[in-house]
Design an enzyme around this catalytic site. Sequence first.
Site, PDB file in Angstrom:
ATOM      1  N   ASP A 104       0.822  -1.216   0.000  1.00 35.67           N
ATOM      2  CA  ASP A 104       0.000   0.000   0.000  1.00 35.67           C
ATOM      3  C   ASP A 104       0.854   1.263   0.000  1.00 35.67           C
ATOM      4  OD1 ASP A 104      -1.973  -1.785   0.142  1.00 35.67           O
ATOM      5  OD2 ASP A 104      -2.806  -1.137   2.072  1.00 35.67           O
ATOM      6  N   LYS A 123     -27.281 -13.815  -8.106  1.00 35.60           N
ATOM      7  CA  LYS A 123     -28.129 -12.627  -8.032  1.00 35.60           C
ATOM      8  C   LYS A 123     -27.661 -11.811  -6.837  1.00 35.60           C
ATOM      9  CE  LYS A 123     -32.789 -10.921  -8.573  1.00 35.60           C
ATOM     10  NZ  LYS A 123     -32.697  -9.821  -7.611  1.00 35.60           N
ATOM     11  N   GLU A 160     -24.099  -4.571 -10.833  1.00 38.76           N
ATOM     12  CA  GLU A 160     -24.604  -4.333  -9.478  1.00 38.76           C
ATOM     13  C   GLU A 160     -23.532  -3.675  -8.609  1.00 38.76           C
ATOM     14  OE1 GLU A 160     -27.681  -5.443  -9.339  1.00 38.76           O
ATOM     15  OE2 GLU A 160     -28.257  -5.732  -7.231  1.00 38.76           O
TER      16      GLU A 160
HETATM   17  S1  IVH Z   1     -29.888  -9.076 -15.137  1.00 36.81           S
HETATM   18  C1  IVH Z   1     -32.821  -7.828 -18.114  1.00 36.81           C
HETATM   19  N1  IVH Z   1     -28.253 -10.307 -13.503  1.00 36.81           N
HETATM   20  O1  IVH Z   1     -31.854  -7.998 -10.015  1.00 36.81           O
HETATM   21  C2  IVH Z   1     -32.368  -8.318 -16.809  1.00 36.81           C
HETATM   22  N2  IVH Z   1     -29.780  -8.745 -12.593  1.00 36.81           N
HETATM   23  O2  IVH Z   1     -34.834  -8.008 -10.806  1.00 36.81           O
HETATM   24  C3  IVH Z   1     -31.596  -7.296 -16.099  1.00 36.81           C
HETATM   25  N3  IVH Z   1     -29.541  -8.426 -10.181  1.00 36.81           N
HETATM   26  O3  IVH Z   1     -32.348  -4.743 -11.129  1.00 36.81           O
HETATM   27  C4  IVH Z   1     -31.006  -7.757 -14.858  1.00 36.81           C
HETATM   28  N4  IVH Z   1     -27.867  -9.833  -9.905  1.00 36.81           N
HETATM   29  O4  IVH Z   1     -30.363  -5.160  -9.611  1.00 36.81           O
HETATM   30  C5  IVH Z   1     -29.253  -9.416 -13.620  1.00 36.81           C
HETATM   31  N5  IVH Z   1     -26.687 -11.444 -12.187  1.00 36.81           N
HETATM   32  C6  IVH Z   1     -27.703 -10.550 -12.323  1.00 36.81           C
HETATM   33  C7  IVH Z   1     -28.206  -9.847 -11.207  1.00 36.81           C
HETATM   34  C8  IVH Z   1     -29.265  -8.951 -11.379  1.00 36.81           C
HETATM   35  C9  IVH Z   1     -28.680  -8.965  -9.309  1.00 36.81           C
HETATM   36  C10 IVH Z   1     -30.595  -7.453  -9.806  1.00 36.81           C
HETATM   37  C11 IVH Z   1     -30.537  -6.176 -10.576  1.00 36.81           C
HETATM   38  C12 IVH Z   1     -31.861  -6.009 -11.233  1.00 36.81           C
HETATM   39  C13 IVH Z   1     -32.712  -6.992 -10.496  1.00 36.81           C
HETATM   40  C14 IVH Z   1     -33.710  -7.586 -11.454  1.00 36.81           C
END
Ligand code: IVH
Length: 671
Positions: A37, A119, A177
């Site tokens: 660092d 997710k 995210e």
């Molecule tokens: S794809 C068209 N991939 O879940 C689809 N979303 O309900 C767009 N999220 O607003 C989202 N992990 O904040 C996608 N691996 C992932 C995700 C993800 C978290 C969240 C995201 C989104 C919500 C959708």
Amino acid sequence: MSSNSPTNLAERYAYLQAELARLEHAYYVLDNPLLPDAEYDRLYRELLDIESIHPEWVSSESLSQRVGGAALKEFDSVQHIVPMLSLNNAFEDAELIAFDRRCREALHVDIVEYAGELKFDGLAISLRYEDGVLVRAATRGDGASGEDVTANIKTIRAIPLRLTGKMIPAVLEVRGEVFMYLRDFEKMNQQAAAAGEKEFANPRNAAAGSLRQLDSKVTARRPLSFFAYGLGDLKPQSWLPSTHEELLNAYVKLGLPVCPERRVMKSVVEILDFYNEVGAKRDSLPYDIDGVVYKVNSFAEQAKLGFVSRAPRFALAHKFPAQEALTTVLGIDVQVGRTGAITPVARLAPVEVGGVTVTNATLHNEDEIKRKDVRIGDTVSVRRAGDVIPEVVSVIKDRRPADAQEFIMPIRCPVCDSHIERLADEAIARCSGGLFCGAQRKQALIHFAHRRALDIEGLGEKIVDQLVDQHLVRTPADLYRLGFNALANLERMGDKSADNLIQAIEKSRNTTLARFIFALGIRHVGETTAKDLANHYGSVHALMEASLEDLLTVKDVGPVVADSIVSFMQEAHNREVIEQLLVSGMQLTVEKKEISPAVLGKTFVLTGTFPTLTRDAAKDLLEKAGAKVAGSVSKKTDYVVAGVDAGSKLTKAEDLGIAVIDEAAMLGLLK
Ligand code: IVH
């Protein structure tokens, strides 16, 4: 730098930008720091120095912009060229099977390839790169338009301000995210608590709250992170790979953080395996997730499947049970830990949290209850994450019944009825019956028998467990009443070992006052303090009767230590055990110091194995003669006594030019 001529300075500046970007990428995206660092800091300061000479060189992509800028009055609105959609959720396997069937039928194929990923439980963000430079970042908002949080996003070191690699499209909107690692979240909350500030309920709220700050300097201090998982606007379209998985691989090449926990799958069976595997390790992941996501891997197939209302038909979120749930507080009990720490625990109406029924949740300590204002009868949000004990996160104040009751810390220990006390400067209340309390029994006995306390060889954890569990021993005084038969009947204890243990216990009757005081396990009374107390008072009884004022006159005894001794000695149960110990025939000698002028006030460090003395024995001899014995070598060390197989301490001593002697030379100094 060879010279300060402008071209060289400009070159140096460009070099620093690139080098610092490379170091940040290694640190924050690859989790693989390349330099210490301090070295990073040095280069960064050099960059700032150059920018102070040439403010006109500072561009929006300079790494110095990561600290945030002027506070905003409000966020501008940003229209999403490609809308930011949400995902359909599934909770049951049957919904997943139906999803796969719909995809196969609509595509007229037997097998569909899916990209599986996590997710993340944070908030969605869209990052717009033009010619590889981050120009705008927006929240999802209502999906059609969101808020411009560019200044805040630039403070997140995992997000590159400029993309790397050769294949950079003219326009690229990266979707992903923003979230907080659990360890960062906990650290941040601890700091907030210490500063008397509001704590965040969970990492998701912390991430959202941090990103929605109008003052990006505040965001810059929050440990946010990012994973990319999707695509918005793109020019030219010809840049697009043919599958989602290839897109993510391309992102990695551009220097974007992509979560490695992902898999391409070809059947419902594989998908369910993925779901179950991720579910099994959910608690050990370093961030919160609330499920997994399956996306049809081929972009051509995604296009054919299209959208229904606001969600794609080609993707599905398969959720895990929630980690937070609401329930009511039936009562608040206190638990006593091995060190006497009193923890208030909420008794809850049973509730399912993260697939487990929860009936208790920790409230940590009295201050925490006050801060969260938890009362009996309240409806509370309970959280269970990772391997940690469930905790009460917050109170739903508008559901508070009129007869909700405040918690009052009991004055007596629920286990042993000793006084509960909260020492000056401590957040934790403790049972003061250290020698007597059933909850602290095992810990107290193990400490009592410790090598540097009464040194009862053979009385380890396993034996103490059995002695206590079989009700043979409750306090240290009981050790001196143990007979051979009781010991020989213990598991894994032969006649010979039982005999040895009896002898070790016998031998421990002859000890020093200092060891005895240390063995009592009084909080804050370590070995050195115990020696000081022994020298000052000369007998246990004198120490038992010492007043707070008097204790404060002892060398190195401050208010916290004095307070702790008084509350220990005030507890009748402890006094009884001490009396029993004395009655059982303890011989306590006060070691007279035999000062050797050659070592008086000098600091020694011992390392390696000595020919005749153990390190403990050497330490005792030195201390008796008026020397100090320290654990590590520093400039203040006067002598390092090195035996066979001395390690890094010896090397350090040589580096610092400190005198290194052997055992014989040490004994010579003591004469
Ligand atoms: S794809 C068209 N991939 O879940 C689809 N979303 O309900 C767009 N999220 O607003 C989202 N992990 O904040 C996608 N691996 C992932 C995700 C993800 C978290 C969240 C995201 C989104 C919500 C959708």
